[in-house]
Write a protein that holds these residues in place. Structure first.
Motif, PDB file in Angstrom:
ATOM      1  N   ALA A 162      -7.727  -6.316  -5.165  1.00 50.60           N
ATOM      2  CA  ALA A 162      -6.689  -6.390  -6.193  1.00 50.60           C
ATOM      3  C   ALA A 162      -6.959  -7.556  -7.139  1.00 50.60           C
ATOM      4  O   ALA A 162      -7.548  -8.572  -6.762  1.00 50.60           O
ATOM      5  CB  ALA A 162      -5.313  -6.545  -5.551  1.00 50.60           C
TER       6      ALA A 162
ATOM      7  N   LEU B 263       2.085   5.178  -7.517  1.00 45.99           N
ATOM      8  CA  LEU B 263       0.867   5.344  -8.309  1.00 45.99           C
ATOM      9  C   LEU B 263      -0.042   6.448  -7.811  1.00 45.99           C
ATOM     10  O   LEU B 263      -1.071   6.737  -8.424  1.00 45.99           O
ATOM     11  CB  LEU B 263       0.101   4.009  -8.354  1.00 45.99           C
ATOM     12  CG  LEU B 263       0.900   2.812  -8.880  1.00 45.99           C
ATOM     13  CD1 LEU B 263       0.112   1.527  -8.711  1.00 45.99           C
ATOM     14  CD2 LEU B 263       1.270   3.021 -10.349  1.00 45.99           C
TER      15      LEU B 263
ATOM     16  N   LEU C  91      -6.136  -2.988  -8.690  1.00 50.01           N
ATOM     17  CA  LEU C  91      -4.697  -3.001  -8.971  1.00 50.01           C
ATOM     18  C   LEU C  91      -4.273  -4.416  -9.361  1.00 50.01           C
ATOM     19  O   LEU C  91      -4.697  -5.400  -8.745  1.00 50.01           O
ATOM     20  CB  LEU C  91      -3.921  -2.547  -7.728  1.00 50.01           C
ATOM     21  CG  LEU C  91      -2.579  -1.861  -7.953  1.00 50.01           C
ATOM     22  CD1 LEU C  91      -2.795  -0.514  -8.621  1.00 50.01           C
ATOM     23  CD2 LEU C  91      -1.866  -1.673  -6.619  1.00 50.01           C
TER      24      LEU C  91
ATOM     25  N   THR D 165       3.860   1.459  -1.160  1.00 50.39           N
ATOM     26  CA  THR D 165       4.516   1.498  -2.474  1.00 50.39           C
ATOM     27  C   THR D 165       3.565   2.018  -3.537  1.00 50.39           C
ATOM     28  O   THR D 165       3.946   2.816  -4.405  1.00 50.39           O
ATOM     29  CB  THR D 165       5.026   0.099  -2.849  1.00 50.39           C
ATOM     30  OG1 THR D 165       5.929  -0.361  -1.824  1.00 50.39           O
ATOM     31  CG2 THR D 165       5.746   0.113  -4.184  1.00 50.39           C
ATOM     32  N   ALA D 166       2.312   1.578  -3.478  1.00 52.17           N
ATOM     33  CA  ALA D 166       1.305   2.059  -4.423  1.00 52.17           C
ATOM     34  C   ALA D 166       1.094   3.565  -4.267  1.00 52.17           C
ATOM     35  O   ALA D 166       0.971   4.300  -5.258  1.00 52.17           O
ATOM     36  CB  ALA D 166      -0.007   1.316  -4.220  1.00 52.17           C
ATOM     37  N   GLN D 167       1.095   4.021  -3.019  1.00 48.12           N
ATOM     38  CA  GLN D 167       0.936   5.453  -2.770  1.00 48.12           C
ATOM     39  C   GLN D 167       2.109   6.233  -3.373  1.00 48.12           C
ATOM     40  O   GLN D 167       1.907   7.267  -4.033  1.00 48.12           O
ATOM     41  CB  GLN D 167       0.863   5.712  -1.263  1.00 48.12           C
ATOM     42  CG  GLN D 167       0.761   7.178  -0.858  1.00 48.12           C
ATOM     43  CD  GLN D 167      -0.563   7.801  -1.268  1.00 48.12           C
ATOM     44  OE1 GLN D 167      -1.624   7.286  -0.944  1.00 48.12           O
ATOM     45  NE2 GLN D 167      -0.526   8.914  -1.984  1.00 48.12           N
TER      46      GLN D 167
ATOM     47  N   VAL E 298      -1.679  -7.216  -9.320  1.00 45.29           N
ATOM     48  CA  VAL E 298      -0.495  -7.625  -8.561  1.00 45.29           C
ATOM     49  C   VAL E 298      -0.112  -9.036  -8.986  1.00 45.29           C
ATOM     50  O   VAL E 298      -0.932  -9.958  -8.959  1.00 45.29           O
ATOM     51  CB  VAL E 298      -0.747  -7.590  -7.045  1.00 45.29           C
ATOM     52  CG1 VAL E 298       0.520  -7.976  -6.288  1.00 45.29           C
ATOM     53  CG2 VAL E 298      -1.224  -6.208  -6.606  1.00 45.29           C
TER      54      VAL E 298
ATOM     55  N   ASP F  96       0.777  -3.987 -12.298  1.00 46.14           N
ATOM     56  CA  ASP F  96       1.118  -2.753 -11.584  1.00 46.14           C
ATOM     57  C   ASP F  96       2.255  -2.995 -10.607  1.00 46.14           C
ATOM     58  O   ASP F  96       3.216  -2.225 -10.538  1.00 46.14           O
ATOM     59  CB  ASP F  96      -0.114  -2.211 -10.848  1.00 46.14           C
ATOM     60  CG  ASP F  96      -1.222  -1.802 -11.790  1.00 46.14           C
ATOM     61  OD1 ASP F  96      -0.979  -0.900 -12.618  1.00 46.14           O
ATOM     62  OD2 ASP F  96      -2.324  -2.378 -11.725  1.00 46.14           O
ATOM     63  N   ILE F  97       2.138  -4.084  -9.827  1.00 47.03           N
ATOM     64  CA  ILE F  97       3.151  -4.397  -8.816  1.00 47.03           C
ATOM     65  C   ILE F  97       3.519  -5.869  -8.915  1.00 47.03           C
ATOM     66  O   ILE F  97       2.647  -6.743  -8.951  1.00 47.03           O
ATOM     67  CB  ILE F  97       2.644  -4.075  -7.393  1.00 47.03           C
ATOM     68  CG1 ILE F  97       2.443  -2.564  -7.239  1.00 47.03           C
ATOM     69  CG2 ILE F  97       3.617  -4.583  -6.334  1.00 47.03           C
ATOM     70  CD1 ILE F  97       1.895  -2.134  -5.902  1.00 47.03           C
TER      71      ILE F  97
ATOM     72  N   ARG G 241       0.839  -1.211   0.000  1.00 45.34           N
ATOM     73  CA  ARG G 241       0.000   0.000   0.000  1.00 45.34           C
ATOM     74  C   ARG G 241       0.867   1.252   0.000  1.00 45.34           C
ATOM     75  O   ARG G 241       0.591   2.217  -0.729  1.00 45.34           O
ATOM     76  CB  ARG G 241      -0.934  -0.011   1.206  1.00 45.34           C
ATOM     77  CG  ARG G 241      -2.015  -1.075   1.149  1.00 45.34           C
ATOM     78  CD  ARG G 241      -3.016  -0.930   2.264  1.00 45.34           C
ATOM     79  NE  ARG G 241      -3.688   0.368   2.200  1.00 45.34           N
ATOM     80  CZ  ARG G 241      -4.565   0.793   3.099  1.00 45.34           C
ATOM     81  NH1 ARG G 241      -4.871   0.037   4.150  1.00 45.34           N
ATOM     82  NH2 ARG G 241      -5.137   1.962   2.976  1.00 45.34           N
TER      83      ARG G 241
ATOM     84  N   ASP H 103      -3.081   4.637  -2.232  1.00 45.69           N
ATOM     85  CA  ASP H 103      -2.890   3.343  -1.582  1.00 45.69           C
ATOM     86  C   ASP H 103      -4.131   2.466  -1.697  1.00 45.69           C
ATOM     87  O   ASP H 103      -4.216   1.408  -1.058  1.00 45.69           O
ATOM     88  CB  ASP H 103      -2.490   3.518  -0.117  1.00 45.69           C
ATOM     89  CG  ASP H 103      -3.578   4.156   0.732  1.00 45.69           C
ATOM     90  OD1 ASP H 103      -4.638   4.541   0.183  1.00 45.69           O
ATOM     91  OD2 ASP H 103      -3.377   4.276   1.957  1.00 45.69           O
TER      92      ASP H 103
ATOM     93  N   LEU I 245      -6.038  -0.286  -3.328  1.00 44.95           N
ATOM     94  CA  LEU I 245      -5.606  -1.417  -4.139  1.00 44.95           C
ATOM     95  C   LEU I 245      -6.731  -1.990  -5.004  1.00 44.95           C
ATOM     96  O   LEU I 245      -6.512  -2.957  -5.739  1.00 44.95           O
ATOM     97  CB  LEU I 245      -5.043  -2.518  -3.238  1.00 44.95           C
ATOM     98  CG  LEU I 245      -3.890  -2.105  -2.305  1.00 44.95           C
ATOM     99  CD1 LEU I 245      -3.370  -3.311  -1.536  1.00 44.95           C
ATOM    100  CD2 LEU I 245      -2.766  -1.438  -3.089  1.00 44.95           C
TER     101      LEU I 245
END
Length: 341
Positions: free
Chosen positions: A191, A160, A168, A155-157, A170, A226-227, A153, A163, A165
């Motif tokens: 996600a 991207l 998203l 990292t997404a913030q 993954v 994305d991740i 979360r 936060d 998800l």
């Protein structure tokens, strides 16, 4: 051997042999400035003793950095037991390992790792108190997954701009205890999951229970997402694999994801945000360390909140300095361990 220890700043390396049980073990104490060394025990087949020692040294150093940035009063250590082709009595082997640990007088505390189980730690505990991850102490895997989820979360913030998800994509490489628990949390957060594992049964379980889409192991790293969350064995990020990545960020539970430090710079050059593995995956260490000290679950859970805060701090420094987060994390850990500025 001494050159290897000097290069990694290892304090001590202990070798144990017990012919009666077949035990051949290496215990590495990397750094004890913050407290007794804590790190899991691997029970794996190695091609030779040199490979076992190198693995233990590399992992022990990572544990020192992990404990330092997790805010724990622990040093870093690691043990490896060279798994024999056949063993007459596994319980007796781990009891012998317990006696070896006890001979160090509390300098090293062991725990589960690749190839070991809580039942093994129960055998160790018959001969030493310097052990955690026993059956009574509980499985640290859910707490590792909780920390990685919080780190994803963060990292997404950072990468991207949110936060949230929901929706998203993954990609999870490895559906062991931590990887599957992480997949469950990501699924609950909305996600979309892409998964791979060497065990087709684990993949099928994720498909049936979490609506995940299976991807071949060799194809996952180059699948658009994305991740990317590496949650298996280490060394998956190298020049060849980084060049193939089609993701915005890498944030997963595996230890030693970078085959070499240069891979972090290559990720940075490609604009792929990297969550330093020993920062994002320290939830299990937090659990076993605090549990061993007698802390209750609420205090342990509260300590886990340091993971996303530390990652956010690292990302901020990395952006300001135009450096890889991995380089920033190493510098922060070394400042704590050695007073390096």
């Amino acid at each position: 051997m001494f050159a290897l220890m000097e290069a990694a700043r290892v304090e001590a390396l202990h070798c144990f042999n017990d012919s009666a049980t077949g035990l051949r073990a290496v215990i590495v104490i990397h750094n004890s400035r913050l407290g007794p060394a804590l790190g899991g025990c691997r029970y794996l087949s190695y091609p030779d003793e040199k490979s076992a020692i190198e693995d233990a040294v590399r992992l022990a150093q990572g544990m020192s950095y992990k404990a330092a940035l997790a805010g724990l009063a622990q040093g870093g250590g690691k043990a490896v037991i060279l798994r024999p082709p056949g063993v007459d009595n596994r319980a007796e082997l781990f009891e012998a390992f317990g006696r070896a640990i006890d001979s160090l007088g509390g300098q090293y505390i062991t725990a589960v790792d690749s190839g070991t189980l809580s039942a093994d730690m129960d055998c160790v505990a018959q001969y030493t108190s310097h052990v955690t991850s026993t059956t009574s102490a509980g499985d640290p895997s859910p707490h590792t997954a909780m920390g990685v989820f919080a780190g994803i979360r963060a990292t997404a913030q950072a990468r991207l701009g949110s936060d949230d998800l929901e929706g998203l994509r993954v990609a999870i490489q490895g559906l062991g205890n931590v990887g599957f628990a992480l997949a469950e949390q990501l699924h609950a957060a909305g996600a979309e999951l892409l998964v791979s594992d060497l065990d087709p049964g684990r993949v099928q379980l994720a498909v049936e229970q979490l609506g995940a889409r299976p991807v071949a192991n060799e194809a996952l790293l180059c699948t658009p997402c994305d991740i990317l969350a590496p949650c298996g064995l280490g060394g998956v990020l190298n020049s060849a694999s980084v060049a193939k990545l089609r993701c915005s960020a890498v944030a997963g539970a595996a230890n030693n994801q970078l085959l070499n430090p240069g891979a972090a710079d290559e990720l940075e050059a490609r604009g792929i945000l990297y969550a330093p593995d020993y920062v994002i995956n320290c939830g299990g260490l937090i659990y076993v360390a605090l549990k061993h000290r007698g802390e209750e679950l609420p205090a342990i859970t509260a300590h886990l909140t340091q993971i996303d805060r530390r990652l956010t701090e690292i990302y901020g420094h990395a952006q300001a300095d135009k450096r890889s987060p991995a380089r920033v994390a190493d510098a922060l850990a070394e400042r704590i361990l050695y007073g390096v500025k």
